[in-house]
Scaffold this motif. Structure first.
Motif, short mmCIF file in Angstrom:
data_model
loop_
_atom_site.label_atom_id
_atom_site.label_comp_id
_atom_site.label_asym_id
_atom_site.label_seq_id
_atom_site.Cartn_x
_atom_site.Cartn_y
_atom_site.Cartn_z
N UNK A 175 -27.45 0.10 32.39
CA UNK A 175 -27.24 -0.28 32.50
C UNK A 175 -27.76 -1.25 31.34
N UNK A 176 -27.41 -2.55 31.29
CA UNK A 176 -27.69 -3.24 30.67
C UNK A 176 -28.12 -4.72 31.61
N UNK A 177 -28.74 -5.51 30.80
CA UNK A 177 -29.16 -6.88 31.15
C UNK A 177 -29.02 -7.37 30.02
N UNK A 178 -28.01 -8.38 29.60
CA UNK A 178 -27.93 -9.37 29.04
C UNK A 178 -27.87 -10.73 28.96
N UNK A 179 -29.26 -10.92 28.71
CA UNK A 179 -29.88 -12.25 28.91
C UNK A 179 -30.91 -12.50 27.88
N UNK A 180 -30.94 -13.92 27.76
CA UNK A 180 -31.87 -14.66 26.26
C UNK A 180 -33.15 -14.09 28.01
N UNK A 181 -34.49 -13.59 27.21
CA UNK A 181 -35.74 -13.67 27.52
C UNK A 181 -36.54 -14.61 27.02
N UNK A 182 -37.62 -14.67 28.19
CA UNK A 182 -39.14 -15.78 27.46
C UNK A 182 -39.52 -15.80 25.98
N UNK A 183 -39.53 -17.13 25.83
CA UNK A 183 -40.40 -16.62 24.11
C UNK A 183 -41.51 -15.83 24.22
N UNK A 184 -42.32 -14.88 22.97
CA UNK A 184 -42.96 -14.37 22.94
C UNK A 184 -42.44 -13.00 23.01
N UNK A 185 -41.41 -12.61 23.23
CA UNK A 185 -40.94 -11.53 23.43
C UNK A 185 -40.57 -10.60 21.67
N UNK A 186 -41.17 -9.48 21.94
CA UNK A 186 -40.92 -8.82 20.73
C UNK A 186 -39.03 -8.71 20.86
N UNK A 187 -38.39 -8.35 21.22
CA UNK A 187 -36.35 -7.86 21.80
C UNK A 187 -36.24 -9.57 21.31
N UNK A 188 -37.28 -10.64 21.25
CA UNK A 188 -36.95 -12.05 20.76
C UNK A 188 -37.68 -12.24 19.33
#
Length: 319
Positions: A175-188
């Motif tokens: 399963x993959x959630x492909x959605x822009x995350x909040x500011x400040x996440x390492x994955x952003x």
């Protein structure tokens, strides 16, 4: 060529552990995050792996704990940088947020070397992450019940979206959630610096869950083989992707009973959960707003009015 991270240092074909200093505690003692470096005998890419960015999310630490003893530097091409415990202060007291500054660590990236406790830890670990070609930031769904998923947080319009999605597919939780995350996440923050990054959310547990840890361990070995750190072929299975997320709170206080299980497909109008009083009398019934997959739910049955109960992944496809 020597590979170092904090006090850990390894020549080609070697492995070492050490500490990455990120400040001091209230009594003046040095705070050092546990780190490790594996310097492969052959040249290759660099992978950065971290866990426990949130202090009560331990399944990622379980993955690192199982993975490292199985890796022989003589059989590895490239370098692997590990930070075993990012949120040092929260880990010590088994809390989600850093108690020194009441901050969720995965909202503090890229950090500030002269900032708050969390910003300093984020800055130090981000410096390590920027050395890598790939980043895996291991998480879990706190203590909620949640499917095993991998999150792509850069957003579908990001220049590295395809590479992040590829990494998620290789990791292969299903399963993959492909959605822009909040500011400040390492994955952003890392993709903004040109580094493909994923945020595997390995279930949800109090303590850690062996099934989710095994799924994460399998994912790490797929990444290591696919990107050339280890020999071996990797088959990339179809993943179920959600591009949206519907969250549901309780319309009344009482006790929750779920009508669906994690991973179940749901259709618009299907009952997700019921709320009853202490004597079993029905107070509310909540139905799905959209088609999707039952993704996450609270662990404890008691709820207050408006309190979070569950989530449904929406806009589903396979890739």
């Amino acid at each position: 060529m020597m590979t170092t991270l904090g006090s850990a240092s390894a020549s080609p074909g070697e492995f070492d552990t050490g500490r990455l200093e990120v400040g001091e505690t209230r009594d003046g003692s040095t705070v050092g995050l546990p780190v490790a470096v594996l310097n492969g005998a052959a040249d290759g890419k660099t992978l950065y792996v971290q866990a426990v960015s949130d202090g009560d999310e331990l399944n990622g630490l379980g993955v690192i704990n199982r993975l490292v003893p199985q890796l022989d530097p003589e059989e590895v091409a490239g370098q692997i940088l590990f930070v075993g415990i990012v949120n040092y202060h929260a880990f010590q007291v088994a809390e989600h947020r850093n108690p020194i500054d009441d901050t969720k660590m995965n909202r503090a990236y890229p950090g500030d070397a002269n900032g708050t406790s969390s910003e300093r830890i984020a800055a130090a670990t981000f410096e390590a992450a920027k050395r890598a070609d790939l980043v895996v930031d291991l998480h879990q769904g706190r203590t909620s019940r949640m499917i095993n998923e991998t999150r792509v947080r850069c957003g579908p319009r990001h220049r590295l979206h395809r590479e992040c999605l590829e990494l998620a597919k290789v990791f292969g939780t299903g399963y993959v959630l492909d959605q822009k995350g909040p500011d400040g996440q390492l994955a952003r923050a890392a993709p903004d610096n040109g580094i493909p990054t994923i945020d595997p959310e390995l279930g949800g547990a109090v303590g850690w869950d062996e099934e989710s840890i095994q799924i994460g361990l399998d994912g790490m070995f797929r990444v290591l083989r696919y990107y050339g750190f280890l020999d071996g072929e990797v088959e990339r299975d179809l993943q179920t992707r959600a591009s949206g997320f519907d969250q549901y709170g309780s319309p009344s206080g009482g006790l929750v009973t779920f009508e669906v299980d994690l991973g179940d497909p749901v259709s618009r109008g299907d009952t997700l959960f019921r709320v009853t009083d202490a004597f079993g009398e029905l107070k509310a019934r909540v139905t799905a707003d959209n088609d999707g997959i039952f993704w996450r739910s609270r662990r404890l049955p008691q709820v207050a009015t408006g309190e979070y109960v569950c989530s449904v992944g929406t806009d589903i496809d396979e890739f």
